[in-house]
Design an enzyme around this catalytic site. Sequence first.
Site, mmCIF file in Angstrom:
data_model
loop_
_atom_site.group_PDB
_atom_site.id
_atom_site.type_symbol
_atom_site.label_atom_id
_atom_site.label_comp_id
_atom_site.label_asym_id
_atom_site.label_seq_id
_atom_site.Cartn_x
_atom_site.Cartn_y
_atom_site.Cartn_z
ATOM 1 N N ASP A 268 0.669 -1.348 -0.097
ATOM 2 C CA ASP A 268 0.100 -0.065 0.067
ATOM 3 C C ASP A 268 0.884 1.240 0.184
ATOM 4 O O ASP A 268 1.992 1.165 0.008
ATOM 5 C CB ASP A 268 -0.952 -0.184 1.047
ATOM 6 C CG ASP A 268 -2.155 0.800 1.046
ATOM 7 O OD1 ASP A 268 -3.121 0.690 1.699
ATOM 8 O OD2 ASP A 268 -2.075 1.835 0.060
ATOM 9 N N GLU A 470 -10.726 7.049 3.925
ATOM 10 C CA GLU A 470 -9.581 6.642 4.806
ATOM 11 C C GLU A 470 -9.550 7.179 6.223
ATOM 12 O O GLU A 470 -10.669 7.292 6.849
ATOM 13 C CB GLU A 470 -8.272 6.790 4.323
ATOM 14 C CG GLU A 470 -8.066 6.048 2.882
ATOM 15 C CD GLU A 470 -6.820 5.871 2.234
ATOM 16 O OE1 GLU A 470 -6.529 6.258 1.152
ATOM 17 O OE2 GLU A 470 -5.813 5.416 3.022
#
Length: 747
Positions: A268, A470
């Site tokens: 990521d 997020e």
Amino acid sequence: MLAAMSLERKVAQIIMPDIGSITAKDVKRYRFGTILNGGNSGPYGDDKAPAADWLKLADEYWVASTAPLPKGEPVIPAVWATDAVHGHANVIGATVFPHNIALGATGDADLIRRIGAATAVEIEVTGIDWTFAPTIAVARDDRWGRTYESYSEDPALVSRLGAAMVEGLQGRPGDPGFLGKGKVAATAKHFFGDGGTDQGVDQGDVDGDLDALMAIHAAPYPAAINAGVASVMASFNSINGVKMHGNAPLLTGELRGKLGFGGLVVGDWNGHGQVDGCTNKDCPQALMAGLDVYMVPEDWKALHRSLVKQVKNGTIPMSRLDEAVLRVLRLKQALGIFDGEVKPSARSLGGRWELLGSPEHRAIAREAVAKSQVILKNSGVLPLKAGARIEVAGLAADNIPQQAGGWSVTWQGGGELTAADFPGATSIWQGIAAAAKASGSEAVLAPEGGSAGSKPDVAIVVFGEEPYAEFVGDRKDLAFRDEEGLTLLKSYRARGIPTVAVFLSGRPLWMNREINAADAFVAAWLPGSEGAGVADVLFGARPATGRLSFSWPAHCEGTPVNGPEGALFAVGYGLDLGAAGGPGTLDETCNALTADHGAAWFASGRLGNTVQAVADNAVLPDLRGVGNGITATGIDRKAQEDARRIAFAPGAKLALTGPESSAGWRITYQVTERPKAAVTVSADGTAFDITQRLAVAAGKGWREMVLTSDCLGEVGDKLAFASKGKFTIEISEIARDERAAEAECSF
Ligand code: GLC
């Protein structure tokens, strides 16, 4: 191919930079194996670049990566990956499907397969080959900012729907069309435990018995692997204190050993940099733990250098590098990248703009919106009667960016986006207006609620969460504090007008007050571009088949609810249209709200009851009034005078004092004009210059400022703003947030 590659080129194959930090020249020089656009990166630095620019840039990367190499070294085209997590929503004009939480409420695997197939086509039209979807997180704490990216709290449902999405995107393994025309590589993410962090803190720690954790959070991976998913993304979180990006027992032992995954593991966004002993520029540990590709948006040059050095000095065995490079090559081979040597725009779907946001794709999205609506309460007001006079209220009613949610055109979505950024889309209001007309009734839009004189037969109040993505969406509890919808519902009830609440959210929240105040309450989630799907259910054009895929909390404190214990509505709950039903009067006690006086220094137009605002020695009750160079006036943001416009004369200072706390501040603000002279903020005396930050924020709509000891030094019981020149700022909320305490200051 591998044997003919130099070490430098092998290392380049496992480096994935962001388009925002490379040029085609860098691609030609380094020959990166893969490239991504993060949520906030658009072609040529433009988040709102037209679709044609995406294809143009894809061609440039193709040409640069296939330029001949000396000594007959094989040329290997670069592959571009993107977060098409609810349609190819980064791209202007694409179909924006409902987010996964809504798809979970449909429970319809076939529909999700069709969504995947439509999304894959739209991705290929823009010359891209790989999507970082589906998220197969099993979100177990709704305070997590990414709850809406999860299909459900139920691993079995996530498993079924995640596999369907993989199949839609890629095709079926063994089929001739697998990863072929109109198909892209999918990514099962984030392995593993992303939905299980302590208190739902994004990228946080997941602790507990490993087998028990795997039984929930790794459960959806076998089905995705079985569906042939091409890649898996490692997760930011740690498991029992060990970051996944450096966790060999899990990233290799479990994922490959136990679960048998043979594809590519991609990191990521600088996830490797969070591993103990690592930085974004230097992290052999991740490769040795099982990562095959580093997602290294900016520091790719340094990382390339350190990896080459580490292979040369034996820190990284060549065999491990070769294994990772082979996985990249095999992905490209499976995608047909080596066949035919055709640049993206010359491929069969490249540039077929009529497919982007096509009527067929939008019809699938509209079907998904309708199938995801969950009726939590209905006193009988639904379905709406033909011929009824309808008033539609709420700032969210005609607000396509808000109904789309995060990961839409920009990373966070919302903000300065407008309907113009979603051509072809339909707002919830537009859908209601069209349905009303078709059923011989009339609808009027009254965002602030109709005039006292208006007497509709029914009012639809559309309200909910502002977009986020997020960690920006992380919350400390589940109390929904924005009272715009509640105020509207109560005002209609006071006038004897029946109401339908349409609630937009990325998760279940504590809505007891609104559910009590409404005659019907619909969980609409984040529908995306086809808002008309909501009206399809409200008017009965489609049945209400949506059922909760998450438990709905009875209390606001945020304690995780993953079953009957603590649930107001259980997984599987949802009313049919014809059936009146729902809970009786609900308890409206919420300690988090009453405790707010310590946290909310300014909210809903009021100062906390122990908070004072002064301009030098002039007190400004409720942050209103004129004194010593400060003029503070009430303005409407979401409700009557719930915000303030604060004008500073040169040299003026505004000081707020309130309860002592070590927490940081979260301030919702907007700046329309860049400051002409220095503006500073201070807590304990040391002034922090925010002139430049405000200049960047100017004209970009409502934003959130986070102020902590990171930039203020000591934080305590006061906060002061000072301006050298004339300056105006608008503020709608000032809250203390202990969860922000460790955060960097942001604007
Ligand atoms: C983000 C997300 C991940 C996404 C990646 C690229 O931080 O965690 O889901 O695919 O970065 O945008």
